[in-house]
Write an enzyme that holds these catalytic residues in place. Sequence first.
Site, PDB file in Angstrom:
ATOM      1  N   ASP A 135       2.677   3.355 -28.318  1.00  0.00           N
ATOM      2  CA  ASP A 135       1.610   2.544 -27.729  1.00  0.00           C
ATOM      3  C   ASP A 135       0.711   3.490 -26.928  1.00  0.00           C
ATOM      4  OD1 ASP A 135      -0.082   0.519 -26.977  1.00  0.00           O
ATOM      5  OD2 ASP A 135       1.486  -0.834 -26.267  1.00  0.00           O
TER       6      ASP A 135
HETATM    7  C1  NOJ Z   1      -2.078  -1.242 -25.766  1.00  0.00           C
HETATM    8  C2  NOJ Z   1      -1.391  -2.476 -26.285  1.00  0.00           C
HETATM    9  O1  NOJ Z   1      -0.136  -2.627 -25.664  1.00  0.00           O
HETATM   10  C3  NOJ Z   1      -1.202  -2.490 -27.778  1.00  0.00           C
HETATM   11  O2  NOJ Z   1      -0.721  -3.734 -28.169  1.00  0.00           O
HETATM   12  C4  NOJ Z   1      -2.495  -2.155 -28.477  1.00  0.00           C
HETATM   13  O3  NOJ Z   1      -2.327  -2.210 -29.864  1.00  0.00           O
HETATM   14  C5  NOJ Z   1      -2.933  -0.777 -28.021  1.00  0.00           C
HETATM   15  N1  NOJ Z   1      -3.168  -0.799 -26.591  1.00  0.00           N
HETATM   16  C6  NOJ Z   1      -4.183  -0.287 -28.739  1.00  0.00           C
HETATM   17  O4  NOJ Z   1      -5.299  -0.926 -28.274  1.00  0.00           O
END
Ligand code: NOJ
Length: 716
Positions: free
Chosen positions: A265
Amino acid sequence: MKIDALKALLNEMTTEEKVGQTIQLSADFFSDQSEDITGPMNEMAMTEEKKYQVGSVLGISGAKETIALQKRYMEENRLNIPLLFMADIIHGDHTIFPIPLGLGATWNPDLIKQTAQISAKEASAQGLHVTFSPMVDLVRDPRWGRVMEATGEDKLLNKRYARAFVEGYQGEDLKEDLTKLAACVKHFAGYGAPRGGRDYNSVDLNENTLREHYLPAYQEGIDAGAKLVMTAFNTIDNIPATGNKRLMRDILREEMAFDGVLISDWGAIGELVPHGVAEDNKAAAKQALTAGVDIEMMSAAYSEHLVDLVNQDETLKTLLDESVWNILKLKNDLGLFEQPYRGANETTEKEAVFSNENKQVALTVAEQSIVLLENNGVLPLKKDSKLILTGPLSQSTDLLGAWSWKGNREQTTTLEDAMAAVANPDVFSVIDDRTFLEGQNSFFMDDLRTADTVVVALGESSEMSGEAASRTNIKLPENQLVLLRELKKLNKKVVAVLINGRPLDLSEVVPLVDALVEAWFPGTMGAEAITNILFGKVNPSGKLPMSFPRSVGQIPLTYNEDSTGRPMTEGKRSEKYLSRYLDAENTALYPFGFGRSYTTFEYANLTLSSQKISEDDGLQVSVDVKNTGDVKGLETVQVYLRDKVGEVVRPVKELVDFKQVECAPGESKTITFEITEEQLRYSHADHSVSSDAGTFLIGIGTDSSVTLSASFELEK
Ligand code: NOJ
């Protein structure tokens, strides 16, 4: 590209080029305003040369933009390896569907699959290859803002949706069908259970609960063929998931047989440092690669240190090769070596995006997502009663929700406009009052005296749920409660429409209203869908995918809680030493599976084809469902069971199947379900999955409060 050629490509790559593939940058790194990105370039340990070696970019959209960047990149990249474009297309691209929690309330996986197909069609025409969806995290805590992005508290429901999303995005032939996207199941694992409902907080799940309730939906997404998995920010067993070798290698790769790309993430590898499990970015890079994370999203650990690390350590070198292989394979599975622009096409984009056909599906799914919580007969609205619409969300276009990617509020109808299009203008008027969302009360009560019925649009703004939007108070904002109390004094019929991203504490609201309609953030066609429900053009059929608590003090709350040694059952209300609260019921205000209709359904004749079941022979359980009202209705018939004695403590009740049935007034249908031994299996103390011989209680009903009135034996 043939596998041999792909292998040859890997062999030809320098270590720097391999490391490049494992790095993901956001689109702004490639913007023309290069002076704006000097700071971020330094933070990401980027140089102009390294930039044209990175493997993927997130957050880009538009055919023109993706084609231009791919072209520029391929010209600069020595080996002509195309870039992967990824984005958060969560509940729609341009055409926005209800938030996933609302999608969850449809209990209609086929429809969810259709929404994913549309998202893929719109996004692929813009040149995207991967969506960071579905989020399949099981959720039991509505304080957590990201419950809006989940499909609820039940593993069976989550599994069905996980499969529907993945199949919808990826289709049957990802390489050939350019209207499809690769799916990314997230956030592995247990991100939906942060302590205290606070986003990014640690997770404390015992392994049995993790395996029994949380892992199945990720597994289903993987079994459906999802090409990617994203790591979670949180800890599992006190080790951050992103650096957790046992979780990623032993469980995800070995046991769950995931062989795609594991992406971190956003910033999660770098966060191993503040988590306090890595001394610095170098140690974090080593830990994440060892755990098997193939792509680092937006932190600099791989970018800064991986080349040095692998040059000093043969084992890490092999791991890097494995990661790069996974990434190259994904590019190949998408056919990017042959068609680096894939579906990107400005003409197709214009036709694909926000088409009338797509909006029609958005309308249907929004209608099916709406849950009627209360109705004392005031709904559907009578065309000739004098209607007033008010409330902070009555003139709002904030109906799309927190993850509405390319959704455009300017193309979103307000409830006022949608209702004005169908309501009799002689009897319909609107009182503008947005102030109730903003914190001041205003005084317009005199205007309301002329109304028979007041429709009041209440709830949350979209920023109040989603990522980094946890709340400890999940009631309506106080000034909205003030408005309802004032309305109550006027003695009018009050219909409250709720637009929000989480189960709210509605205990104070219920006595103040005559009808209560949960509309979530309903998306592009939300206002039209609400209007169709209010005026009875559509009979509500949504069922809650997550319990609504009586008070925040009950959280975490789920219908399928573990049996306790001192259960609080009916008839024991006067006893003290039971698992109970002194000041509240244990049960939800609105339980999982709950939702009313403009008609009523009667359940009768629960029948089992046999009293016994074995590994070879299942049984059939059936029930007669009769529409006893005077309008056609769609009912979700739900089967629950309970394993009376297990090796480990079993839930008080579990959903094992459901079916939707439409009945005309007076019509009765017999609904039959197959029960097999496989559905009775669970995770044992040694984490093996099997069933135990013995008694099972079973019931079929309209929601999870159903009594389990029949039983059968599993013989082994
Ligand atoms: C953080 C989020 O937790 C995740 O779900 C998302 O896909 C990513 N950012 C990318 O934007």
